[in-house]
Design an enzyme around this catalytic site. Structure first.
Site, PDB file in Angstrom:
ATOM      1  N   TYR A  51       6.585  -2.377  -2.924  1.00 40.94           N
ATOM      2  CA  TYR A  51       6.378  -1.922  -4.326  1.00 40.94           C
ATOM      3  C   TYR A  51       6.972  -2.435  -5.524  1.00 40.94           C
ATOM      4  O   TYR A  51       7.187  -2.092  -6.720  1.00 40.94           O
ATOM      5  CB  TYR A  51       6.984  -0.266  -4.376  1.00 40.94           C
ATOM      6  N   ARG A  73      -2.362 -10.095  -2.412  1.00 41.18           N
ATOM      7  CA  ARG A  73      -2.558  -8.752  -2.306  1.00 41.18           C
ATOM      8  C   ARG A  73      -2.930  -8.174  -3.502  1.00 41.18           C
ATOM      9  O   ARG A  73      -2.860  -8.871  -4.669  1.00 41.18           O
ATOM     10  CB  ARG A  73      -1.001  -8.045  -1.988  1.00 41.18           C
ATOM     11  N   HIS A  74      -3.452  -6.951  -3.681  1.00 35.30           N
ATOM     12  CA  HIS A  74      -3.703  -6.480  -4.836  1.00 35.30           C
ATOM     13  C   HIS A  74      -2.928  -6.037  -5.776  1.00 35.30           C
ATOM     14  O   HIS A  74      -1.438  -6.058  -5.434  1.00 35.30           O
ATOM     15  CB  HIS A  74      -4.607  -5.117  -4.524  1.00 35.30           C
ATOM     16  N   ARG A 131      -0.440  -0.435  -8.308  1.00 32.52           N
ATOM     17  CA  ARG A 131      -1.245   0.775  -7.957  1.00 32.52           C
ATOM     18  C   ARG A 131      -0.310   2.006  -8.100  1.00 32.52           C
ATOM     19  O   ARG A 131       0.824   2.248  -8.244  1.00 32.52           O
ATOM     20  CB  ARG A 131      -1.667   0.713  -6.627  1.00 32.52           C
ATOM     21  N   ARG A 149      -9.091  -0.910  -4.865  1.00 33.33           N
ATOM     22  CA  ARG A 149      -8.130  -1.772  -5.826  1.00 33.33           C
ATOM     23  C   ARG A 149      -8.164  -2.923  -5.421  1.00 33.33           C
ATOM     24  O   ARG A 149      -7.616  -3.706  -6.301  1.00 33.33           O
ATOM     25  CB  ARG A 149      -6.848  -0.749  -5.579  1.00 33.33           C
TER      26      ARG A 149
END
Ligand SMILES: *[C@@H]1O[C@H](CO)[C@@H](O)[C@H](O)[C@H]1NC(C)=O
Ligand SMILES: *[C@@H]1O[C@H](CO)[C@@H](O)[C@H](O)[C@H]1NC(C)=O
Ligand SMILES: *[C@@H]1O[C@H](CO)[C@@H](O)[C@H](O)[C@H]1NC(C)=O
Ligand SMILES: *[C@@H]1O[C@H](CO)[C@@H](O)[C@H](O)[C@H]1NC(C)=O
Ligand SMILES: *[C@@H]1O[C@H](CO)[C@@H](O)[C@H](O)[C@H]1NC(C)=O
Ligand SMILES: *[C@@H]1O[C@H](CO)[C@@H](O)[C@H](O)[C@H]1NC(C)=O
Ligand SMILES: *[C@@H]1O[C@H](CO)[C@@H](O)[C@H](O)[C@H]1NC(C)=O
Ligand SMILES: *[C@@H]1O[C@H](CO)[C@@H](O)[C@H](O)[C@H]1NC(C)=O
Ligand SMILES: *[C@@H]1O[C@H](CO)[C@@H](O)[C@H](O)[C@H]1NC(C)=O
Length: 462
Positions: A46, A76-77, A80, A160
């Site tokens: 995160y 990676r996205h 979020r 996403r």
């Protein structure tokens, strides 16, 4: 006890305030726009993207006398919102605190009026911003190739992830246009092949089709075991500060999660640390990060018997791209897509693929990038040097980016390969890496025998 927690909280605040904001690295592409470089590395997957260029013992710049001829980026996205299921858990906890806590003081006072407004699953504004910056950074890094080419893109189908690839493309194009206004090729359409996420669609960017892997609960068990070791001391303090409700182990993890989610949501540039963060000390964040690292390592990395196998298909596609030869794989590749030059060309010079933390981790392990990492202790925090540079935050933060570079050097007849993860060069395993972490293409491919042989994929169906 209360005195100690007050002191620790003070130390954390002092740390956070010690670096006046905006930090110099807070607002640069190179620094990854991370305003809390002292905290983000402890937030596991995160964590907002932060560059590891300064942690690289080998210069991440292109070596003098060499030029890059092909790049495979895997990202990676961006940041979020919590997933829908986590949203329920967090909201229930906040509601309970707001309805039943008999006193909310000091660092907990903000909870009285805290308004829970997270969306679900999608990128936050900051997450979109991170990916736009990633496109700019990619263009700038590979400008010599990017001027005359566009990347061939593939995205795992989650919204996403697709949105992330689109922001990346926008950032890439905007920079390209600035670079050369007269070049007509700059508007060349970018192909974005979407790979469906399901149990019946072979998708090399995300796990899903290996039944035995999908049913494993090893990582959950390892994480629960470690939570039972590190959480009780924190729980005791949090419980003391939230009289009137019962705080469980999971609740403590939720409050720590909320620090990360709230920070990447409350401002569009993640420039303001969420008040949830101040409820915990720096050493508690180090434990939290290790807890998340265990989840990735025992869920998707070498700690899971079938973790690295989920990355085999992509590695075989990478070999095909680097060697300009058809894909040879019988694991998770889709032969219909990979045998078609419209959906899997072998002549591009820039490739960029987009996925999840749980898509990237198996691929990094199938490449053997962390083969120098010994099995992680399930009971004691290991430092980043003890794990040989492996952690969830160092490998798969939001907007994580890895680059596989093929290069030609004037002093070497053979093309060389090197790999960077978040701008840190990771010396290759499985081949005799030179002092700059590189191997010849031939030896690199030879060293990927795990993937070329299909590894232990057959165990998926046992
Ligand atoms: C900003 O953060 C970087 C990375 O931690 C640090 O090296 C630098 O000193 C900080 N700059 C300021 C102005 O605090
Ligand atoms: C972040 O955004 C806010 C609001 O737009 C702005 O005031 C602030 O200067 C930005 N901070 C940084 C570090 O870019
Ligand atoms: C408040 O506590 C009561 C008693 O434990 C519980 O039934 C109720 O669900 C709690 N309220 C909220 C909003 O969680
Ligand atoms: C909470 O946020 C929502 C959505 O932004 C807003 O409509 C509502 O008025 C806010 N409530 C409070 C008490 O601030
Ligand atoms: C701009 O594009 C033209 C035409 O493709 C090319 O000849 C020229 O070298 C480019 N200039 C720069 C600075 O990239
Ligand atoms: C492979 O891709 C094709 C084309 O998108 C699709 O129709 C097919 O369902 C896929 N099959 C598998 C097993 O992934
Ligand atoms: C999908 O993968 C399985 C092996 O896991 C393979 O048997 C099948 O042929 C693949 N399908 C396609 C369309 O490539
Ligand atoms: C790759 O090959 C295809 C089909 O032969 C062709 O249409 C395309 O222009 C080529 N792309 C590049 C970047 O050379
Ligand atoms: C990494 O280690 C695994 C497990 O020992 C092995 O199968 C694989 O070949 C190694 N990969 C590389 C690239 O060294």
């Amino acid at each position: 006890m209360a005195m100690i927690s007050f002191l620790l909280t003070f130390v954390l605040l002092a740390r956070a305030q010690g670096n006046p904001l905006p930090n110099q690295s807070c607002n640069t592409v190179e620094g990854g726009y991370t305003c809390f470089p002292q905290l983000a590395p402890e937030w596991g997957q995160y964590a907002p993207f932060f560059s590891l260029a300064s942690e690289s013992s080998i210069s991440p710049e292109t070596t003098e006398g060499c030029h890059v001829t092909l790049v495979q980026a895997l990202s990676r996205h961006g940041a979020r919102y919590p997933t829908a299921s986590k949203n329920k858990v967090y909201k229930t906890l906040i509601n309970n605190i707001q309805a039943n806590a008999t006193s909310l003081k000091r660092d907990y006072a903000f909870l009285k009026t805290y308004n829970y407004t997270f969306g679900s699953d999608d990128l936050t504004n900051y997450g979109e911003f991170e990916m736009y910056q990633a496109g700019i950074a990619f263009y700038n890094r590979y400008e010599k190739l990017a001027r005359d080419n566009v990347p061939f893109i593939r995205s795992s189908s989650s919204e996403r992830v697709v949105a992330s690839s689109e922001r990346f493309i926008a950032g890439f194009h905007a920079t390209k246009q600035k670079d050369n206004l007269s070049d007509k090729s700059q508007s060349a359409p970018i192909v974005n092949v979407i790979l469906e996420e399901s149990s019946t669609f072979n998708n090399t960017l995300n796990h899903g089709v290996c039944p035995k892997f999908e049913s494993s609960d090893l990582a959950d068990n390892v994480q629960d075991g470690f939570a039972n070791i590190f959480v009780p001391a924190i729980q005791k303090r949090v419980q003391h500060n939230l009289p009137g409700i019962t705080i469980s182990t999971d609740d403590v993890i939720s409050l720590m999660d909320l620090c990360t989610f709230d920070t990447v949501y409350q401002t569009d540039n993640a420039s303001k640390l969420s008040p949830f963060c101040n409820l915990f000390t720096h050493s508690e964040w180090v434990q939290y990060n290790y807890y998340q690292t265990l989840g990735k390592y025992y869920g998707y990395g070498a700690g899971s018997p079938l973790g690295p196998a989920q990355g085999i298909g992509f590695v075989n596609e990478l070999i095909a791209r680097l060697t300009h030869t058809p894909v040879q794989d019988h694991t998770s590749t889709n032969s219909t897509l990979d045998s078609n030059s419209a959906t899997f060309p072998l002549n591009a010079t820039l490739y960029a693929d987009f996925s999840h933390d749980n898509g990237l981790t198996p691929i990094f392990f199938a490449l053997g990038l962390y083969n120098g990492t010994k099995p992680l202790s399930k009971t004691e925090v290991e430092s980043i040097s003890q794990t040989d540079g492996y952690s969830a935050a160092w490998s798969v933060p939001y907007a994580a980016r890895s680059y596989v570079e093929l290069m030609t050097c004037t002093y070497d007849e053979q093309p060389l390969v090197r790999i960077l993860v978040n701008e840190r060069v990771i010396p290759l395993h499985g081949c005799k890496a030179d002092s700059l972490g590189r191997c010849t293409l031939r030896e690199f491919v030879d060293g990927l025998s795990f993937a070329r042989s299909g590894g232990n994929w057959a165990s998926c169906f046992e």
